[in-house]
Design a protein around this motif. Sequence first.
Motif, short mmCIF file in Angstrom:
data_model
loop_
_atom_site.label_atom_id
_atom_site.label_comp_id
_atom_site.label_asym_id
_atom_site.label_seq_id
_atom_site.Cartn_x
_atom_site.Cartn_y
_atom_site.Cartn_z
N ALA A 13 0.80 -1.16 -0.73
CA ALA A 13 0.14 0.06 -0.12
C ALA A 13 1.55 1.07 -0.12
O ALA A 13 0.39 2.01 -0.85
N GLU A 14 1.98 1.45 0.83
CA GLU A 14 2.56 2.64 0.96
C GLU A 14 3.80 2.87 -0.41
O GLU A 14 4.24 3.41 -0.64
N LEU A 15 3.70 1.64 -1.41
CA LEU A 15 3.94 1.44 -2.89
C LEU A 15 3.96 2.51 -3.41
O LEU A 15 4.02 3.23 -4.34
N GLY A 16 2.57 2.01 -3.27
CA GLY A 16 1.45 2.29 -4.38
C GLY A 16 1.32 3.28 -3.69
O GLY A 16 0.88 5.04 -4.93
N LEU A 17 0.68 3.76 -2.99
CA LEU A 17 0.79 5.46 -2.66
C LEU A 17 1.71 7.02 -2.85
O LEU A 17 1.38 7.59 -3.03
N ALA A 18 2.90 5.56 -2.57
CA ALA A 18 4.39 6.91 -3.45
C ALA A 18 4.22 6.76 -4.71
O ALA A 18 4.33 8.03 -5.93
N ALA A 59 -3.57 2.12 -9.46
CA ALA A 59 -5.18 2.20 -8.81
C ALA A 59 -5.59 1.25 -8.38
O ALA A 59 -5.57 1.55 -7.22
N PRO A 60 -6.03 0.04 -8.75
CA PRO A 60 -6.60 -0.61 -8.13
C PRO A 60 -5.77 -1.52 -6.96
O PRO A 60 -6.48 -1.89 -6.01
N VAL A 61 -4.50 -2.06 -7.51
CA VAL A 61 -3.85 -2.27 -6.68
C VAL A 61 -3.54 -1.33 -5.58
O VAL A 61 -3.85 -1.59 -4.31
N THR A 62 -3.11 -0.02 -5.16
CA THR A 62 -3.38 0.48 -4.65
C THR A 62 -4.39 0.54 -3.44
O THR A 62 -3.90 0.61 -2.10
N LEU A 63 -5.62 0.81 -3.95
CA LEU A 63 -6.78 0.72 -3.69
C LEU A 63 -6.72 -0.48 -2.28
O LEU A 63 -7.10 -0.75 -1.62
N ALA A 64 -6.59 -1.83 -3.49
CA ALA A 64 -6.94 -2.91 -2.72
C ALA A 64 -6.75 -2.72 -1.25
O ALA A 64 -6.42 -3.69 -0.56
N CYS A 69 -4.85 -3.90 4.11
CA CYS A 69 -4.18 -2.88 5.18
C CYS A 69 -4.56 -3.18 6.79
O CYS A 69 -5.04 -3.14 7.40
N VAL A 70 -5.69 -2.75 6.33
CA VAL A 70 -6.46 -1.90 7.05
C VAL A 70 -7.43 -2.51 7.71
O VAL A 70 -7.75 -3.11 9.18
N ALA A 71 -8.41 -3.53 7.43
CA ALA A 71 -9.09 -4.68 7.85
C ALA A 71 -7.88 -5.62 8.67
O ALA A 71 -8.57 -6.33 9.28
N THR A 72 -6.75 -6.04 7.93
CA THR A 72 -5.71 -6.82 8.99
C THR A 72 -5.29 -6.55 9.97
O THR A 72 -4.75 -7.25 11.01
N GLY A 73 -5.18 -5.16 9.91
CA GLY A 73 -4.64 -4.38 11.12
C GLY A 73 -5.62 -3.84 12.18
O GLY A 73 -5.21 -3.45 13.29
N TRP A 74 -6.91 -4.27 11.80
CA TRP A 74 -7.83 -3.46 12.82
C TRP A 74 -7.66 -4.38 14.10
O TRP A 74 -8.44 -3.72 14.59
#
Length: 155
Positions: A13-18, A59-64, A69-74
């Motif tokens: 996710a960080e790579l996608g956001l970068a 885009a789809p990879v970053t969003l997914a 990441c949110v779901a697994t870290g919740w």
Amino acid sequence: MQRRRHAGLRTAAELGLAHWFFGNLYEEVVRVPARIAEQRPTGGPFAPGSPVRYYIPAAPVTLATTLACVATGWHRRADRPALTAAALLTASGAALTGHLVRSVNLRLLDGAGRPVDPAERQRLVERWHRVNRIRLVAVGAAAVALRACGRTGRR
């Protein structure tokens, strides 16, 4: 095992956001919308020179991966504020992107439609830059929020 999976998703996710952040920063600095508008391209959003061509794969990879990441870290209570911020900021960035694509990019890239007069072209480019700056803040802040996850030892 779950901690490692979460760390892998966070990295993706960080790579996608970068990619998203630095791609839009590059477009901001070199004024890509003005360059596209000056060229008067034909062929729509997938024409040569269109930014859509290099964002569509990521885009789809970053969003997914961000949502995963949110779901697994919740389960980590201490990470919930940062995860919530990351999710909301990523969604905001996606919404701003959708707005720009619909209201600016398609108009500038659609050579088959009604020609864009110079005054309208200037207004569209200026709108793109205003909204893009907000998007840069949202995407950058989403990456910072994800990076903050796992910093505390509390559960």
